[in-house]
Design an enzyme around this catalytic site. Structure first.
Site: not given
Ligand code: OAD
Length: 237
Positions: A57, A92, A110, A118, A121, A137, A177-178
């Site tokens: 990634r 996030q 996140h 590390c 430490c 480290c 976008g979450t």
């Molecule tokens: P998700 O994959 O859960 O959600 C992504 C959101 O973006 C969804 O609601 C989609 O509908 C929307 N989406 C997709 N493409 C889009 C676009 N082009 N424009 C606008 N919206 C779009 O991702 P997060 O909510 O970021 O954490 O996930 C939260 C956390 O869960 C992440 O930070 C990660 C994951 O597990 C860890 O890894 C700890």
């Protein structure tokens, strides 16, 4: 454009730059098992497997670029601050697309792919290359101690004190976008509303938490965010 604006972003804002989200049909967690890759237990069991996932990634970052949504938020920050308002961008996302588009007042709750930590430490350094258990480290010189500076499931997100304090005086909150499935971020809109903020959701589709927002804008972030920012700049005194 006065008042305190907090923006929360998730994987959807970087989708238009070519980075996979987590929970969409082709998302990361449909291809990979998060229990094997994104927990402290997984890292203890098989650190090389976890490193390989995050190395891939991290390497991907040089193949992608910020999109119009990232750029619009960077411009909004400049304009909002110039007008005397307070602005905080909480992401996030562990990619670096917000900073590459010029955002400054930014919290990676996140963690960040471009940092390593590390476990012995707690020294945090930049990480642009692949990590492995062999690398020492740079501070304590031990081997087998470096991990990606990423918050895994079961761990506390970063800078929560600062985020909670900002939410208490928030006047405008936008989640972009979450999916609203991962807490504590999924609860930020409720906290902002309790503080009296107007809450806006911008997403490809409605989410499970859409009813908690005053306004929901649907569409691709790279279209909807620049339009929303332009409207905000025109209408907010
Ligand atoms: P998700 O994959 O859960 O959600 C992504 C959101 O973006 C969804 O609601 C989609 O509908 C929307 N989406 C997709 N493409 C889009 C676009 N082009 N424009 C606008 N919206 C779009 O991702 P997060 O909510 O970021 O954490 O996930 C939260 C956390 O869960 C992440 O930070 C990660 C994951 O597990 C860890 O890894 C700890």
């Amino acid at each position: 454009m006065t008042g305190s604006l907090i923006i929360l972003t998730g994987a959807g804002i970087s989708a238009d730059s070519g980075l996979a989200t987590f929970r969409d049909a082709d998302g990361m967690w449909s291809k990979f098992n998060w229990q094997d890759l994104a927990t402290p237990e997984a890292f203890a069991r098989d650190p090389q497997q976890v490193h390989a996932f995050y190395n891939a990634r991290r390497a991907q970052l040089s193949d992608v670029a910020p999109n119009d949504a990232h750029r619009a938020l960077a411009k909004l920050e400049r304009d909002w601050m110039a007008a005397g308002g307070q602005f905080l961008l909480v992401t996030q996302n562990v990619d670096d697309l917000h900073e590459r588009s010029g955002s400054k007042n930014l919290i990676h709750m996140h963690g960040e792919l471009t940092k390593m930590r590390c476990v012995h430490c707690d020294y945090v350094d930049v990480a642009f290359e692949a990590l492995s258990t062999d690398l020492p480290c740079l501070n304590c010189r031990r081997a087998d101690v470096l991990r990606p500076d990423i918050v895994w499931f079961g761990e506390m997100p970063m800078q929560m004190d600062m985020i909670m304090e900002a939410l208490e005086s928030c006047t405008l909150f936008a989640a972009i976008g979450t999916s609203g499935t991962v807490y504590p971020a999924a609860g930020f809109a409720d906290l902002a509303r309790q503080a009296g903020a107007r809450c806006v959701e911008i997403n490809l589709d409605a989410t499970d938490i859409s009813t908690g927002f005053d306004e929901c804008l649907t569409g691709r972030a790279s279209d909807t965010v620049p339009n929303w920012v332009a409207g905000l700049c025109e209408t907010t005194p």
